[in-house]
Write a protein that holds these residues in place. Structure first.
Motif, PDB file in Angstrom:
ATOM      1  N   GLU A  23      49.935 -30.553  50.035  1.00  0.00           N
ATOM      2  CA  GLU A  23      49.829 -31.387  51.232  1.00  0.00           C
ATOM      3  C   GLU A  23      49.226 -32.754  50.888  1.00  0.00           C
ATOM      4  N   THR A  24      48.239 -32.780  50.017  1.00  0.00           N
ATOM      5  CA  THR A  24      47.611 -34.034  49.608  1.00  0.00           C
ATOM      6  C   THR A  24      48.593 -34.914  48.839  1.00  0.00           C
ATOM      7  N   VAL A  25      49.399 -34.304  47.988  1.00  0.00           N
ATOM      8  CA  VAL A  25      50.441 -35.043  47.275  1.00  0.00           C
ATOM      9  C   VAL A  25      51.401 -35.661  48.298  1.00  0.00           C
ATOM     10  N   HIS A  26      51.827 -34.872  49.268  1.00  0.00           N
ATOM     11  CA  HIS A  26      52.729 -35.379  50.310  1.00  0.00           C
ATOM     12  C   HIS A  26      52.078 -36.527  51.087  1.00  0.00           C
ATOM     13  N   ASP A  27      50.828 -36.356  51.482  1.00  0.00           N
ATOM     14  CA  ASP A  27      50.132 -37.403  52.238  1.00  0.00           C
ATOM     15  C   ASP A  27      49.994 -38.689  51.422  1.00  0.00           C
ATOM     16  N   THR A  28      49.807 -38.543  50.113  1.00  0.00           N
ATOM     17  CA  THR A  28      49.711 -39.713  49.240  1.00  0.00           C
ATOM     18  C   THR A  28      51.035 -40.469  49.235  1.00  0.00           C
ATOM     19  N   CYS A  29      52.136 -39.737  49.138  1.00  0.00           N
ATOM     20  CA  CYS A  29      53.459 -40.361  49.174  1.00  0.00           C
ATOM     21  C   CYS A  29      53.705 -41.011  50.530  1.00  0.00           C
ATOM     22  N   ASP A  30      53.346 -40.317  51.588  1.00  0.00           N
ATOM     23  CA  ASP A  30      53.512 -40.828  52.952  1.00  0.00           C
ATOM     24  C   ASP A  30      52.826 -42.193  53.088  1.00  0.00           C
ATOM     25  N   ALA A  31      51.577 -42.284  52.640  1.00  0.00           N
ATOM     26  CA  ALA A  31      50.819 -43.532  52.729  1.00  0.00           C
ATOM     27  C   ALA A  31      51.436 -44.619  51.851  1.00  0.00           C
ATOM     28  N   PHE A  32      51.881 -44.244  50.650  1.00  0.00           N
ATOM     29  CA  PHE A  32      52.483 -45.217  49.739  1.00  0.00           C
ATOM     30  C   PHE A  32      53.769 -45.804  50.326  1.00  0.00           C
ATOM     31  N   VAL A  33      54.661 -44.941  50.784  1.00  0.00           N
ATOM     32  CA  VAL A  33      55.936 -45.413  51.330  1.00  0.00           C
ATOM     33  C   VAL A  33      55.691 -46.248  52.592  1.00  0.00           C
ATOM     34  N   ALA A  34      54.728 -45.853  53.417  1.00  0.00           N
ATOM     35  CA  ALA A  34      54.382 -46.654  54.601  1.00  0.00           C
ATOM     36  C   ALA A  34      53.875 -48.033  54.182  1.00  0.00           C
ATOM     37  N   SER A  35      53.117 -48.103  53.080  1.00  0.00           N
ATOM     38  CA  SER A  35      52.598 -49.400  52.622  1.00  0.00           C
ATOM     39  C   SER A  35      53.721 -50.324  52.159  1.00  0.00           C
ATOM     40  N   LEU A  36      54.870 -49.749  51.833  1.00  0.00           N
ATOM     41  CA  LEU A  36      56.040 -50.540  51.438  1.00  0.00           C
ATOM     42  C   LEU A  36      56.854 -51.000  52.647  1.00  0.00           C
ATOM     43  N   GLY A  37      56.460 -50.503  53.839  1.00  0.00           N
ATOM     44  CA  GLY A  37      57.178 -50.878  55.060  1.00  0.00           C
ATOM     45  C   GLY A  37      58.224 -49.878  55.499  1.00  0.00           C
ATOM     46  N   PHE A  38      58.142 -48.646  54.978  1.00  0.00           N
ATOM     47  CA  PHE A  38      59.122 -47.617  55.305  1.00  0.00           C
ATOM     48  C   PHE A  38      58.417 -46.330  55.748  1.00  0.00           C
ATOM     49  N   ALA A  39      57.625 -46.420  56.796  1.00  0.00           N
ATOM     50  CA  ALA A  39      56.867 -45.261  57.271  1.00  0.00           C
ATOM     51  C   ALA A  39      57.820 -44.117  57.606  1.00  0.00           C
TER      52      ALA A  39
END
Length: 131
Positions: A23-39
């Motif tokens: 879940e933490t790995v997924h949340d890390t990806c979620d935050a990263f992709v959102a920071s790129l403008g693709f939430a």
């Protein structure tokens, strides 16, 4: 990204329950992709997404309630790392500089539930972070 292992994240022996690490790995990806403008939630609102197709975690030490884990994400490079419709992310989780786990995810870009070529702007944003 920092993650503090909470009491509720651990089993009765105080060791982090492994699904919390995924879940933490997924949340890390979620935050990263959102920071790129693709939430993820914005992609989902238009029937697009970047769901997990493959995930693997290698545990090197136990994580205990109270540990603060630093989770680093890299966009892999090389053959099939950033494909036409997929991307592979690598992760390393450390506690006080000691590696606790490594992981990877392969995510596939989908539109209307079907794999489809990634939009150029998303591909360019990911390529800028290739390790």
């Amino acid at each position: 990204r920092a993650w503090t292992v909470r009491f509720g994240d651990a089993d009765p022996f105080g060791i982090a329950f492994y699904p919390r690490i995924v879940e933490t790995v997924h949340d890390t990806c979620d935050a990263f992709v959102a920071s790129l403008g693709f939430a993820f939630w914005e992609l989902a609102a238009s029937d697009r997404g970047l769901p997990v197709a493959e995930v693997d975690v290698e545990f090197e030490r136990e994580l205990r309630a109270g540990d603060t884990v630093s989770v680093e994400l890299d966009v892999d490079r090389g053959d099939d790392a950033l494909g036409e419709s997929s991307v592979r992310f690598s992760y390393e989780g450390t506690v006080d500089g000691e590696r606790a786990f490594t992981a990877f995810e392969r995510r596939v870009y989908v539109a209307d539930g079907e794999p489809t070529p990634m939009p150029d702007d998303l591909r360019a944003a990911l390529a800028a972070y290739e390790a």
